[in-house]
Design a protein around this motif. Structure first.
Motif, mmCIF file in Angstrom:
data_model
loop_
_atom_site.group_PDB
_atom_site.id
_atom_site.type_symbol
_atom_site.label_atom_id
_atom_site.label_comp_id
_atom_site.label_asym_id
_atom_site.label_seq_id
_atom_site.Cartn_x
_atom_site.Cartn_y
_atom_site.Cartn_z
ATOM 1 N N PRO A 143 24.103 -38.735 -10.157
ATOM 2 C CA PRO A 143 25.095 -39.250 -11.267
ATOM 3 C C PRO A 143 24.547 -39.481 -12.416
ATOM 4 O O PRO A 143 23.438 -39.649 -12.493
ATOM 5 N N PRO A 144 25.339 -39.782 -13.412
ATOM 6 C CA PRO A 144 24.704 -40.165 -15.080
ATOM 7 C C PRO A 144 24.010 -41.254 -14.921
ATOM 8 O O PRO A 144 24.188 -42.111 -14.326
ATOM 9 N N ALA A 145 22.868 -41.103 -15.354
ATOM 10 C CA ALA A 145 21.869 -42.132 -15.791
ATOM 11 C C ALA A 145 21.201 -42.081 -17.184
ATOM 12 O O ALA A 145 21.265 -41.100 -17.603
ATOM 13 N N VAL A 146 20.986 -43.359 -17.528
ATOM 14 C CA VAL A 146 20.345 -43.370 -18.754
ATOM 15 C C VAL A 146 18.723 -42.920 -18.746
ATOM 16 O O VAL A 146 18.128 -43.801 -17.983
ATOM 17 N N TYR A 147 18.441 -42.078 -19.507
ATOM 18 C CA TYR A 147 16.899 -41.863 -19.751
ATOM 19 C C TYR A 147 16.419 -42.332 -21.070
ATOM 20 O O TYR A 147 16.856 -41.941 -22.201
ATOM 21 N N GLY A 148 15.497 -42.895 -21.185
ATOM 22 C CA GLY A 148 14.727 -43.246 -22.290
ATOM 23 C C GLY A 148 13.964 -42.243 -23.090
ATOM 24 O O GLY A 148 13.826 -41.336 -22.714
ATOM 25 N N PRO A 149 13.474 -42.523 -24.083
ATOM 26 C CA PRO A 149 12.742 -41.604 -24.913
ATOM 27 C C PRO A 149 11.633 -41.042 -24.171
ATOM 28 O O PRO A 149 10.615 -42.084 -23.588
ATOM 29 N N ALA A 150 11.271 -39.953 -23.881
ATOM 30 C CA ALA A 150 10.082 -39.376 -23.215
ATOM 31 C C ALA A 150 10.289 -39.745 -21.926
ATOM 32 O O ALA A 150 9.080 -39.783 -21.346
ATOM 33 N N GLU A 151 11.314 -40.110 -21.251
ATOM 34 C CA GLU A 151 11.442 -40.520 -20.013
ATOM 35 C C GLU A 151 11.556 -39.232 -19.030
ATOM 36 O O GLU A 151 12.515 -38.427 -19.330
ATOM 37 N N ASN A 152 11.069 -39.297 -17.708
ATOM 38 C CA ASN A 152 11.307 -38.087 -17.001
ATOM 39 C C ASN A 152 11.392 -38.535 -15.562
ATOM 40 O O ASN A 152 11.142 -39.762 -15.153
ATOM 41 N N LEU A 153 12.076 -37.963 -14.760
ATOM 42 C CA LEU A 153 12.213 -38.110 -13.154
ATOM 43 C C LEU A 153 11.784 -36.876 -12.358
ATOM 44 O O LEU A 153 12.375 -35.886 -12.576
ATOM 45 N N ALA A 154 10.812 -37.246 -11.531
ATOM 46 C CA ALA A 154 10.378 -36.047 -10.506
ATOM 47 C C ALA A 154 11.018 -36.203 -9.226
ATOM 48 O O ALA A 154 11.058 -37.241 -8.665
ATOM 49 N N PHE A 155 11.477 -35.239 -8.480
ATOM 50 C CA PHE A 155 12.151 -35.439 -7.268
ATOM 51 C C PHE A 155 12.176 -34.046 -6.248
ATOM 52 O O PHE A 155 12.050 -33.160 -7.182
ATOM 53 N N THR A 156 12.804 -34.010 -5.039
ATOM 54 C CA THR A 156 12.773 -32.826 -4.320
ATOM 55 C C THR A 156 14.336 -32.722 -4.087
ATOM 56 O O THR A 156 14.966 -33.619 -3.441
ATOM 57 N N ASN A 157 14.871 -31.816 -4.220
ATOM 58 C CA ASN A 157 16.012 -31.174 -3.943
ATOM 59 C C ASN A 157 16.165 -30.346 -2.577
ATOM 60 O O ASN A 157 15.467 -29.387 -2.286
#
Length: 204
Positions: A143-157
């Motif tokens: 779902p939509p989420a706010v990512y700040g400047p230079a933010e990332n999220l790593a995960f496994t699908n």
């Protein structure tokens, strides 16, 4: 020639074809310049994606433009520069998985990361589909989420490979949106093979 800034990295690909060939295969040996344009086309995105997953967003442009064309439009038409330019796109969902062949019934794990390498907050949402032709076999959404400047999220699908009695070519599709706008999308082919063999082995 210039200092590296925080969040920026220089070229790190192997200096000899034997190192490069371990990643990209025999094309590393086809020219005698210790690194061909075709090798760079494959290696630069691998490096960029790896560093970006570790929160390092920028690839030092001087490292790959040194000695190249000074005419920017001509330079941007070269496959290796185009591959690099695509790899550093600021809003991106990156694929870090290299395996593309699975047996029926296997769990398929796709390593992904979402990136906002802009200077402002951005609301991003992700949808991942597995398609057999036009048929959607599996879907997962973030779902939509706010990512700040230079933010990332790593995960496994993850999804389960369907049962099949013959080779099945599926399309894995990732679509990243900011509001109603698609900011990044790509597909890759995943081969599913039957687990049964046509050959029967002797009992001994």
């Amino acid at each position: 020639d210039k200092p590296l800034y925080f969040g920026e990295f220089t070229c790190v690909f192997g200096a000899t074809p034997d190192n490069q060939a371990s990643i990209v295969g025999d094309i590393a040996f086809e020219d005698k310049d210790h690194g061909t344009g075709r090798v760079d086309t494959k290696l630069w995105p691998l490096e960029v994606n790896s560093y970006r997953r570790l929160d390092v967003s920028g690839f030092c442009a001087w490292a790959f433009l040194l000695g190249s064309e000074t005419d920017v439009p001509t330079m941007l038409q070269s496959p290796q520069v185009a591959a690099h330019t695509y790899a550093v796109r600021p809003l991106a969902v990156l694929d870090h998985s290299y395996r593309t062949r699975y047996f029926a019934g296997d769990e398929v794990a796709i390593e992904l990361s979402i990136h906002n390498d802009t200077r402002h907050d951005t609301t991003l949402a992700l949808r991942c589909d597995v398609l057999n032709g036009e048929e959607i076999l599996w879907t997962e959404t973030m779902p939509p989420a706010v990512y700040g400047p230079a933010e990332n999220l790593a995960f496994t699908n993850r999804f389960r490979a369907p049962r099949t009695e013959e080779r099945l070519d599926l399309q894995y599709r990732a679509v990243l949106t900011a509001g109603e706008t698609v900011v990044d999308s790509w597909t890759k082919t995943i081969e599913i093979w039957p687990k049964s063999s046509e050959r029967t082995l002797p009992e001994d």
